[in-house]
Design a protein around this motif. Structure first.
Motif, PDB file in Angstrom:
ATOM      1  N   GLY A  60      57.364  17.158  -3.750  1.00 41.63           N
ATOM      2  CA  GLY A  60      56.627  16.845  -4.974  1.00 41.63           C
ATOM      3  C   GLY A  60      55.313  16.153  -4.690  1.00 41.63           C
ATOM      4  N   SER A  61      55.314  15.242  -3.706  1.00 38.15           N
ATOM      5  CA  SER A  61      54.067  14.548  -3.364  1.00 38.15           C
ATOM      6  C   SER A  61      53.050  15.510  -2.779  1.00 38.15           C
ATOM      7  CB  SER A  61      54.360  13.420  -2.373  1.00 38.15           C
ATOM      8  OG  SER A  61      54.795  13.935  -1.130  1.00 38.15           O
ATOM      9  N   GLY A  62      53.532  16.462  -1.961  1.00 35.85           N
ATOM     10  CA  GLY A  62      52.624  17.452  -1.383  1.00 35.85           C
ATOM     11  C   GLY A  62      52.028  18.374  -2.427  1.00 35.85           C
ATOM     12  N   VAL A  63      52.865  18.823  -3.373  1.00 37.98           N
ATOM     13  CA  VAL A  63      52.367  19.690  -4.453  1.00 37.98           C
ATOM     14  C   VAL A  63      51.366  18.939  -5.324  1.00 37.98           C
ATOM     15  CG1 VAL A  63      53.029  20.961  -6.530  1.00 37.98           C
ATOM     16  CG2 VAL A  63      54.452  21.110  -4.471  1.00 37.98           C
ATOM     17  N   TRP A  64      51.641  17.666  -5.581  1.00 42.69           N
ATOM     18  CA  TRP A  64      50.733  16.847  -6.388  1.00 42.69           C
ATOM     19  C   TRP A  64      49.358  16.776  -5.733  1.00 42.69           C
ATOM     20  CZ3 TRP A  64      51.731  11.011  -7.966  1.00 42.69           C
ATOM     21  CH2 TRP A  64      50.733  10.609  -8.850  1.00 42.69           C
ATOM     22  N   MET A  65      49.343  16.581  -4.407  1.00 42.31           N
ATOM     23  CA  MET A  65      48.058  16.515  -3.713  1.00 42.31           C
ATOM     24  C   MET A  65      47.320  17.847  -3.763  1.00 42.31           C
ATOM     25  SD  MET A  65      48.311  13.951  -0.447  1.00 42.31           S
ATOM     26  CE  MET A  65      49.931  14.341   0.176  1.00 42.31           C
ATOM     27  N   LEU A  66      48.073  18.942  -3.656  1.00 43.19           N
ATOM     28  CA  LEU A  66      47.447  20.260  -3.761  1.00 43.19           C
ATOM     29  C   LEU A  66      46.821  20.459  -5.136  1.00 43.19           C
ATOM     30  CD1 LEU A  66      50.027  22.570  -1.954  1.00 43.19           C
ATOM     31  CD2 LEU A  66      47.626  22.301  -1.326  1.00 43.19           C
ATOM     32  N   ARG A  67      47.544  20.080  -6.178  1.00 46.25           N
ATOM     33  CA  ARG A  67      47.043  20.238  -7.540  1.00 46.25           C
ATOM     34  C   ARG A  67      45.874  19.291  -7.805  1.00 46.25           C
ATOM     35  NH1 ARG A  67      48.503  25.158  -8.609  1.00 46.25           N
ATOM     36  NH2 ARG A  67      50.755  25.480  -8.697  1.00 46.25           N
ATOM     37  N   SER A 101      44.160  36.171   0.645  1.00 48.22           N
ATOM     38  CA  SER A 101      44.429  36.863  -0.619  1.00 48.22           C
ATOM     39  C   SER A 101      44.255  35.974  -1.838  1.00 48.22           C
ATOM     40  CB  SER A 101      45.866  37.414  -0.624  1.00 48.22           C
ATOM     41  OG  SER A 101      46.065  38.312   0.440  1.00 48.22           O
ATOM     42  N   ALA A 102      44.428  34.663  -1.663  1.00 50.33           N
ATOM     43  CA  ALA A 102      44.388  33.760  -2.818  1.00 50.33           C
ATOM     44  C   ALA A 102      43.955  32.364  -2.371  1.00 50.33           C
ATOM     45  CB  ALA A 102      45.758  33.709  -3.494  1.00 50.33           C
ATOM     46  N   GLN A 103      43.564  31.558  -3.354  1.00 46.86           N
ATOM     47  CA  GLN A 103      43.110  30.207  -3.070  1.00 46.86           C
ATOM     48  C   GLN A 103      44.270  29.350  -2.561  1.00 46.86           C
ATOM     49  OE1 GLN A 103      41.563  28.974  -6.836  1.00 46.86           O
ATOM     50  NE2 GLN A 103      39.718  30.242  -6.694  1.00 46.86           N
ATOM     51  N   VAL A 104      43.951  28.484  -1.600  1.00 54.73           N
ATOM     52  CA  VAL A 104      44.972  27.641  -0.995  1.00 54.73           C
ATOM     53  C   VAL A 104      45.661  26.764  -2.043  1.00 54.73           C
ATOM     54  CG1 VAL A 104      45.381  25.769   0.643  1.00 54.73           C
ATOM     55  CG2 VAL A 104      43.788  27.603   1.220  1.00 54.73           C
ATOM     56  N   SER A 105      44.878  26.195  -2.966  1.00 53.53           N
ATOM     57  CA  SER A 105      45.443  25.302  -3.973  1.00 53.53           C
ATOM     58  C   SER A 105      46.402  26.032  -4.910  1.00 53.53           C
ATOM     59  CB  SER A 105      44.324  24.645  -4.784  1.00 53.53           C
ATOM     60  OG  SER A 105      43.526  25.627  -5.427  1.00 53.53           O
ATOM     61  N   ALA A 106      46.222  27.353  -5.045  1.00 52.44           N
ATOM     62  CA  ALA A 106      47.078  28.123  -5.952  1.00 52.44           C
ATOM     63  C   ALA A 106      48.395  28.513  -5.301  1.00 52.44           C
ATOM     64  CB  ALA A 106      46.339  29.376  -6.426  1.00 52.44           C
ATOM     65  N   ILE A 107      48.352  28.921  -4.027  1.00 55.14           N
ATOM     66  CA  ILE A 107      49.570  29.400  -3.369  1.00 55.14           C
ATOM     67  C   ILE A 107      50.176  28.358  -2.432  1.00 55.14           C
ATOM     68  CG2 ILE A 107      48.809  31.796  -3.506  1.00 55.14           C
ATOM     69  CD1 ILE A 107      48.187  31.622  -0.492  1.00 55.14           C
ATOM     70  N   GLY A 108      49.471  27.250  -2.202  1.00 52.61           N
ATOM     71  CA  GLY A 108      49.959  26.219  -1.291  1.00 52.61           C
ATOM     72  C   GLY A 108      51.384  25.772  -1.545  1.00 52.61           C
ATOM     73  N   PRO A 109      51.771  25.553  -2.813  1.00 56.51           N
ATOM     74  CA  PRO A 109      53.158  25.119  -3.067  1.00 56.51           C
ATOM     75  C   PRO A 109      54.216  26.077  -2.546  1.00 56.51           C
ATOM     76  CG  PRO A 109      51.796  24.714  -4.997  1.00 56.51           C
ATOM     77  CD  PRO A 109      50.945  25.501  -4.042  1.00 56.51           C
ATOM     78  N   PHE A 110      53.870  27.354  -2.387  1.00 53.87           N
ATOM     79  CA  PHE A 110      54.862  28.319  -1.899  1.00 53.87           C
ATOM     80  C   PHE A 110      55.191  28.095  -0.428  1.00 53.87           C
ATOM     81  CE2 PHE A 110      53.244  30.389  -5.694  1.00 53.87           C
ATOM     82  CZ  PHE A 110      54.396  30.926  -6.259  1.00 53.87           C
ATOM     83  N   ALA A 111      54.370  27.296   0.268  1.00 61.82           N
ATOM     84  CA  ALA A 111      54.685  26.963   1.659  1.00 61.82           C
ATOM     85  C   ALA A 111      55.982  26.165   1.740  1.00 61.82           C
ATOM     86  CB  ALA A 111      53.537  26.166   2.280  1.00 61.82           C
ATOM     87  N   TYR A 112      56.322  25.474   0.636  1.00 55.78           N
ATOM     88  CA  TYR A 112      57.538  24.666   0.627  1.00 55.78           C
ATOM     89  C   TYR A 112      58.797  25.504   0.435  1.00 55.78           C
ATOM     90  CZ  TYR A 112      54.351  20.738   0.365  1.00 55.78           C
ATOM     91  OH  TYR A 112      53.375  19.829   0.646  1.00 55.78           O
ATOM     92  N   SER A 113      58.632  26.813   0.258  1.00 56.02           N
ATOM     93  CA  SER A 113      59.812  27.686   0.186  1.00 56.02           C
ATOM     94  C   SER A 113      60.531  27.710   1.525  1.00 56.02           C
ATOM     95  CB  SER A 113      59.408  29.108  -0.221  1.00 56.02           C
ATOM     96  OG  SER A 113      58.525  29.677   0.734  1.00 56.02           O
ATOM     97  N   GLY A 114      59.856  27.203   2.570  1.00 53.68           N
ATOM     98  CA  GLY A 114      60.502  27.128   3.876  1.00 53.68           C
ATOM     99  C   GLY A 114      61.769  26.294   3.855  1.00 53.68           C
ATOM    100  N   LEU A 140      51.070  36.764   8.598  1.00 54.00           N
ATOM    101  CA  LEU A 140      51.367  36.696   7.167  1.00 54.00           C
ATOM    102  C   LEU A 140      50.641  35.529   6.503  1.00 54.00           C
ATOM    103  CD1 LEU A 140      55.209  37.448   7.244  1.00 54.00           C
ATOM    104  CD2 LEU A 140      53.409  38.950   6.373  1.00 54.00           C
ATOM    105  N   GLN A 141      50.603  34.380   7.177  1.00 57.65           N
ATOM    106  CA  GLN A 141      49.924  33.224   6.613  1.00 57.65           C
ATOM    107  C   GLN A 141      48.420  33.469   6.510  1.00 57.65           C
ATOM    108  OE1 GLN A 141      51.156  29.234   7.876  1.00 57.65           O
ATOM    109  NE2 GLN A 141      49.014  28.739   8.213  1.00 57.65           N
ATOM    110  N   ALA A 177      51.228  34.629  -2.719  1.00 58.54           N
ATOM    111  CA  ALA A 177      52.470  33.863  -2.782  1.00 58.54           C
ATOM    112  C   ALA A 177      53.585  34.562  -2.009  1.00 58.54           C
ATOM    113  CB  ALA A 177      52.877  33.656  -4.237  1.00 58.54           C
ATOM    114  N   LEU A 178      53.680  35.888  -2.156  1.00 55.61           N
ATOM    115  CA  LEU A 178      54.723  36.650  -1.457  1.00 55.61           C
ATOM    116  C   LEU A 178      54.524  36.593   0.057  1.00 55.61           C
ATOM    117  CD1 LEU A 178      57.149  38.556  -1.571  1.00 55.61           C
ATOM    118  CD2 LEU A 178      55.557  40.475  -1.789  1.00 55.61           C
TER     119      LEU A 178
END
Length: 307
Positions: A277-284, A235-248, A228-229, A9-10
């Motif tokens: 929210g729609s993007g995070v929903w699809m990831l989850r 380091s971690a599963q895409v579905s777990a850290i994917g929402p952190f991409a929206y920190s952009g 970094l990406q 995530a970091l």
């Protein structure tokens, strides 16, 4: 793969910071330099970082799908140029929000190109995401012709860039069936640098010292973001850290606010939340399917049955 959520995530949040920073530098240089020239330097100075990533697993350029790499690079290059054009004309946060429509376009493009049948949940996510686009448009008066300092076409180019970016992602998926990720990244960097170098003598504008330093930083930041990406998803599963991409969006809003005096409006914030929210929903929503596939693959391996 070792799953380290905090590290992943970091790293991913850091990657989005460098992406927002390079967009800010492209915004600075885009008012005086051609978009194609900026894109050339972005690819040129990011090439050493791509080589660094590739050297860890071995630099392999051999390919049986050179035409696929050329097509992927052409589409990716169009996407990069569209980003330069839009960040030059739009507030950074608004351009960032509209770029987050890429997962929505992926769902739509998967139907004709991959012959997939999106689930009901995905269709709901797409509707929510594009409703966010409408909210952003209403906030700018784009749907009823209100006067604005920003040309309406720039918003449509930013939205179209989400679609072009989705097409690029889909091409990577298709190439990755036979090509390694490092081979794809290497050919992308080499081909994009070469393609943008060819017309350079005809559109060249000599940058001043400040612009020259910005161009070096644009390429370096693009390379750092890619490193970094890559490390984040290793380091971690895409579905777990994917929402952190929206920190952009946070980084873009802060840089836009303090660097360019761009204060996000209420419509942009609400629309951005709907799109993200729609993007995070699809990831989850993808996570249970992936877990099921892994479980089935593990069971097949244990019984000796091919998955």
């Amino acid at each position: 793969m070792k799953h380290d959520l905090k590290r992943g995530a970091l790293l991913l949040a850091s990657a989005t910071f460098f992406t927002a920073a390079l967009n800010a530098l492209q915004k600075l240089t885009g008012s005086t330099l051609p978009a194609l020239e900026i894109t050339f330097f972005r690819n040129l100075f990011s090439l050493p970082f791509v080589l660094l990533i590739a050297s860890r697993t071995g630099i392999v350029l051999k390919t049986h799908h050179f035409g696929g790499h050329v097509l992927r690079s052409v589409v990716g290059l169009i996407s990069m140029i569209m980003v330069v054009i839009t960040v030059t004309r739009l507030p950074l946060a608004e351009q960032q929000v509209l770029s987050y429509t890429q997962p929505l376009f992926l769902v739509l493009l998967s139907i004709p190109l991959l012959h997939e049948r999106p689930s009901f949940q995905r269709w709901i996510a797409v509707l929510i995401g594009f409703s966010g686009v409408v909210v952003v448009a209403l906030g700018k008066g784009l749907l009823h012709g209100a006067d604005s300092a920003v040309p309406a076409w720039a918003y449509f180019v930013a939205l179209a860039q989400g679609g072009v970016g989705a097409l690029t992602t889909m091409q990577i998926r298709q190439l990755s069936a036979t090509e390694s990720s490092t081979t794809i990244a290497l050919w992308q960097a080499i081909l994009m640098t070469s393609m943008t170098a060819l017309p350079l003598p005809f559109i060249w504008t000599t940058p001043d010292l400040t612009d020259a330093l910005c161009l070096v930083a644009v390429g370096a930041f693009a390379g750092i973001a890619q490193v970094l990406q890559t490390e984040a998803f290793a380091s971690a599963q895409v579905s777990a850290i994917g929402p952190f991409a929206y920190s952009g969006l946070l980084w873009a809003a802060l840089i836009g606010w303090f660097g360019f005096g761009e204060i996000p409006g209420v419509a942009m914030v609400i629309g951005g939340l709907l799109i993200i929210g729609s993007g995070v929903w699809m990831l989850r929503h993808d996570r249970p399917a992936r877990q099921k596939a892994v479980a089935e693959g593990t069971m097949d391996a244990a019984t000796g049955t091919p998955p």
